[in-house]
Scaffold this active site. Sequence first.
Site, PDB file in Angstrom:
ATOM      1  N   ASP A  50      40.050  43.987  73.927  1.00 34.02           N
ATOM      2  CA  ASP A  50      39.542  42.692  73.472  1.00 34.02           C
ATOM      3  C   ASP A  50      38.048  42.738  73.132  1.00 34.02           C
ATOM      4  O   ASP A  50      37.235  43.162  73.946  1.00 34.02           O
ATOM      5  CB  ASP A  50      39.775  41.673  74.595  1.00 34.02           C
ATOM      6  CG  ASP A  50      39.636  40.232  74.131  1.00 34.02           C
ATOM      7  OD1 ASP A  50      38.717  39.944  73.346  1.00 34.02           O
ATOM      8  OD2 ASP A  50      40.436  39.391  74.569  1.00 34.02           O
ATOM      9  N   SER A  81      38.951  38.183  69.247  1.00 29.74           N
ATOM     10  CA  SER A  81      40.142  37.797  70.010  1.00 29.74           C
ATOM     11  C   SER A  81      40.907  36.696  69.279  1.00 29.74           C
ATOM     12  O   SER A  81      41.307  36.873  68.136  1.00 29.74           O
ATOM     13  CB  SER A  81      39.714  37.379  71.416  1.00 29.74           C
ATOM     14  OG  SER A  81      40.805  37.357  72.299  1.00 29.74           O
TER      15      SER A  81
END
Length: 298
Positions: free
Chosen positions: A186, A38
């Site tokens: 993610d 991320s």
Amino acid sequence: MDVDAVFAGGGVRAFAFIGALEVTEQKGLKFHRIAGTSAGAIVAALVMAGYRSDELLETLSTLDVKTLQDERFPYLPFPFVKWLNLYFRLGLYKGDRLEQWLQDCLEKKGVRSFEDLPQGALKIVVSDVTRGRIVVLPDDLKDYGIIPEKYSVARAVRMSCSIPYFFEPVKLHHKTVDRGVSYIVDGGLLSNFPMWIFHDRKKTPRRPVVGFQLSPQLEEEPPHQIYNAFDMYKAVFDTMMSAHDKRYISKEHAKNIVFIPVDTVKVTDFSVTDVEKEAMIAVGHEKTAAFLENWPSS
């Protein structure tokens, strides 16, 4: 000193990594390989492309993170339309602007695809929710029939930053026999802090691995307080993001981790102020300096 590094996810809290990088540069640490999830993937990619801490500070400080919120049909005033878009597109924002910004930053250093970086130098963690598995880019792209070194670094990082329901997932089209499509989101969903990525039980590590985590020491993390359905959802989501990594991070691994507690800013607080940014950078600098005073320990 050559080391491998791992940067955790944490949204806008990643400003703390700038302070950490200032210290590593002063101490003469050289990152041979870097992994990230991320926001940690953004830092990992930019550092491996050649950005120093002062350049990162300038690049991230001049970025208006609100501009990354690229809605579909923003001219329509009805809240219902947004939720309808969320239902069918699976995210409030497209994520195209984030990818374009990443692409522009990387191209300034001559990086477009993974072949522009040293082989094996950058590892990006994403989550394939279609197949239900952790995916490490670019390595695992071969399982989808895609040539790893030809893949866009900006696209890989965008995938790792696609917070579920916030950004639309990225469709990864398989070029294998089944010709299927995977929805990629993610990486923090399955591994927000991939300290495991450079660990091989069969081999003695060639370099120390240092991790940068945007949380307190594991034993200092407070329990979730659950009073209603919203608290329950947050607790479930937080557990899902951290349970895998907590199981891996033993006391042995914890001695190689810089814990940077940033709890005053939310992950998706895109309205973060300059004062808050400076405070996060200062915490990153302070905690990393203290950690490196006695690292590596025997």
